[in-house]
Design a protein around this motif. Structure first.
Motif, PDB file in Angstrom:
ATOM      1  N   ARG A  45       0.830  -1.206   0.000  1.00 42.52           N
ATOM      2  CA  ARG A  45       0.000   0.000   0.000  1.00 42.52           C
ATOM      3  C   ARG A  45       0.868   1.261   0.000  1.00 42.52           C
ATOM      4  O   ARG A  45       0.578   2.223  -0.717  1.00 42.52           O
ATOM      5  CB  ARG A  45      -0.918  -0.015   1.237  1.00 42.52           C
ATOM      6  N   GLU A  46       1.937   1.249   0.806  1.00 40.23           N
ATOM      7  CA  GLU A  46       2.837   2.412   0.832  1.00 40.23           C
ATOM      8  C   GLU A  46       3.505   2.627  -0.525  1.00 40.23           C
ATOM      9  O   GLU A  46       3.595   3.751  -1.012  1.00 40.23           O
ATOM     10  CB  GLU A  46       3.937   2.206   1.892  1.00 40.23           C
ATOM     11  N   ALA A  47       4.008   1.527  -1.131  1.00 41.39           N
ATOM     12  CA  ALA A  47       4.709   1.656  -2.409  1.00 41.39           C
ATOM     13  C   ALA A  47       3.770   2.189  -3.492  1.00 41.39           C
ATOM     14  O   ALA A  47       4.142   3.054  -4.289  1.00 41.39           O
ATOM     15  CB  ALA A  47       5.302   0.313  -2.817  1.00 41.39           C
ATOM     16  N   GLU A  48       2.545   1.677  -3.527  1.00 46.22           N
ATOM     17  CA  GLU A  48       1.577   2.128  -4.546  1.00 46.22           C
ATOM     18  C   GLU A  48       1.255   3.604  -4.368  1.00 46.22           C
ATOM     19  O   GLU A  48       1.090   4.337  -5.342  1.00 46.22           O
ATOM     20  CB  GLU A  48       0.304   1.278  -4.470  1.00 46.22           C
ATOM     21  N   GLY A  58       4.131   1.191 -17.523  1.00 50.26           N
ATOM     22  CA  GLY A  58       4.231  -0.261 -17.672  1.00 50.26           C
ATOM     23  C   GLY A  58       5.063  -0.924 -16.599  1.00 50.26           C
ATOM     24  O   GLY A  58       4.874  -2.098 -16.289  1.00 50.26           O
ATOM     25  N   PHE A  59       5.996  -0.168 -16.005  1.00 52.81           N
ATOM     26  CA  PHE A  59       6.885  -0.769 -15.001  1.00 52.81           C
ATOM     27  C   PHE A  59       6.337  -0.681 -13.580  1.00 52.81           C
ATOM     28  O   PHE A  59       6.993  -1.111 -12.645  1.00 52.81           O
ATOM     29  CB  PHE A  59       8.275  -0.128 -15.078  1.00 52.81           C
ATOM     30  N   PHE A  60       5.109  -0.136 -13.417  1.00 55.52           N
ATOM     31  CA  PHE A  60       4.609   0.168 -12.070  1.00 55.52           C
ATOM     32  C   PHE A  60       4.508  -1.083 -11.177  1.00 55.52           C
ATOM     33  O   PHE A  60       5.005  -1.084 -10.047  1.00 55.52           O
ATOM     34  CB  PHE A  60       3.243   0.863 -12.163  1.00 55.52           C
ATOM     35  N   SER A  61       3.870  -2.141 -11.665  1.00 57.48           N
ATOM     36  CA  SER A  61       3.672  -3.304 -10.784  1.00 57.48           C
ATOM     37  C   SER A  61       5.013  -3.953 -10.447  1.00 57.48           C
ATOM     38  O   SER A  61       5.225  -4.423  -9.317  1.00 57.48           O
ATOM     39  CB  SER A  61       2.708  -4.314 -11.399  1.00 57.48           C
ATOM     40  N   SER A  62       5.929  -3.966 -11.396  1.00 56.89           N
ATOM     41  CA  SER A  62       7.264  -4.507 -11.127  1.00 56.89           C
ATOM     42  C   SER A  62       7.998  -3.630 -10.110  1.00 56.89           C
ATOM     43  O   SER A  62       8.667  -4.144  -9.194  1.00 56.89           O
ATOM     44  CB  SER A  62       8.044  -4.587 -12.443  1.00 56.89           C
ATOM     45  N   LEU A  63       7.852  -2.314 -10.240  1.00 53.26           N
ATOM     46  CA  LEU A  63       8.491  -1.386  -9.299  1.00 53.26           C
ATOM     47  C   LEU A  63       7.958  -1.603  -7.877  1.00 53.26           C
ATOM     48  O   LEU A  63       8.740  -1.656  -6.913  1.00 53.26           O
ATOM     49  CB  LEU A  63       8.243   0.059  -9.752  1.00 53.26           C
ATOM     50  N   THR A  68       9.009  -3.560  -2.416  1.00 57.11           N
ATOM     51  CA  THR A  68       8.493  -4.261  -1.236  1.00 57.11           C
ATOM     52  C   THR A  68       9.213  -5.595  -1.017  1.00 57.11           C
ATOM     53  O   THR A  68       8.833  -6.361  -0.141  1.00 57.11           O
ATOM     54  CB  THR A  68       6.975  -4.514  -1.382  1.00 57.11           C
ATOM     55  N   SER A  69      10.256  -5.864  -1.811  1.00 58.41           N
ATOM     56  CA  SER A  69      10.882  -7.191  -1.795  1.00 58.41           C
ATOM     57  C   SER A  69      11.838  -7.399  -0.630  1.00 58.41           C
ATOM     58  O   SER A  69      12.243  -8.528  -0.349  1.00 58.41           O
ATOM     59  CB  SER A  69      11.630  -7.430  -3.118  1.00 58.41           C
ATOM     60  N   GLY A  70      12.235  -6.326   0.031  1.00 58.63           N
ATOM     61  CA  GLY A  70      13.169  -6.454   1.142  1.00 58.63           C
ATOM     62  C   GLY A  70      13.308  -5.119   1.840  1.00 58.63           C
ATOM     63  O   GLY A  70      12.790  -4.106   1.351  1.00 58.63           O
TER      64      GLY A  70
END
Ligand code: CMP
Length: 139
Positions: A45-48, A58-63, A68-70
């Motif tokens: 939620r914070e990242a979005e 196009g890169f939003f979901s990957s970003l 949020t990966s670590g």
């Protein structure tokens, strides 16, 4: 030129590869005052919300997945001309295009995994600082 604050993130790839300390040393060598610093796991939620201006890209979901990966380090940096100076020290968004000696050239892996974030302008800096820190945490 006046003293101002900017917001920085040492991103998951740099933390995972144990380059956070080197990036913090560079921040101090560049005469920034570290006004606030914390290790943080950014939620989806914070990242979005934080990267909301890129929602249509196009890169939003990957970003969002990457950020949020670590754990990251979020920081508030202060010095004269802090916003522009931190952007210059980081270098171009794409490490392949960044100048020698910049953080992204040295530590970035790709245009997405580019080691560090910095506010684009003073208005963004004010928004980004308050996104992650309370007033009392700025010392
Ligand atoms: P940052 O400066 O933190 O702000 C937006 C982020 O989106 C950027 O760093 C990169 O991590 C990422 N980004 C920007 N452009 C691209 C792109 N073309 N492809 C993938 N990721 C990107």
């Amino acid at each position: 030129m006046s003293v101002e604050k900017t917001f920085a993130i040492i991103k998951p790839d740099a933390v995972e590869s144990k380059n956070a300390g080197k990036i913090l040393a560079r921040i101090e060598a560049e005469s920034f005052r570290v006004v606030a610093l914390k290790r943080h796991r950014i939620s989806k939620r914070e990242a979005e919300s934080f990267y909301g201006e890129h929602a249509a890209k196009g890169f939003f979901s990957s970003l969002v997945a990457y950020m949020t990966s670590g754990p990251v380090y979020v920081a508030v940096l202060e010095r004269e001309n802090a916003v522009a100076h931190w952007r210059a020290v980081m270098g171009a968004t794409d490490p392949a295009k960044a100048d020698a000696g910049t953080i992204r050239k040295e530590f970035g892996r790709s245009i997405e995994r580019n080691a560090a974030h910095g506010s684009a302008n003073p208005a963004d800096a004010a928004r980004e600082v308050t996104f992650f820190f309370s007033h009392a945490e700025l010392i």
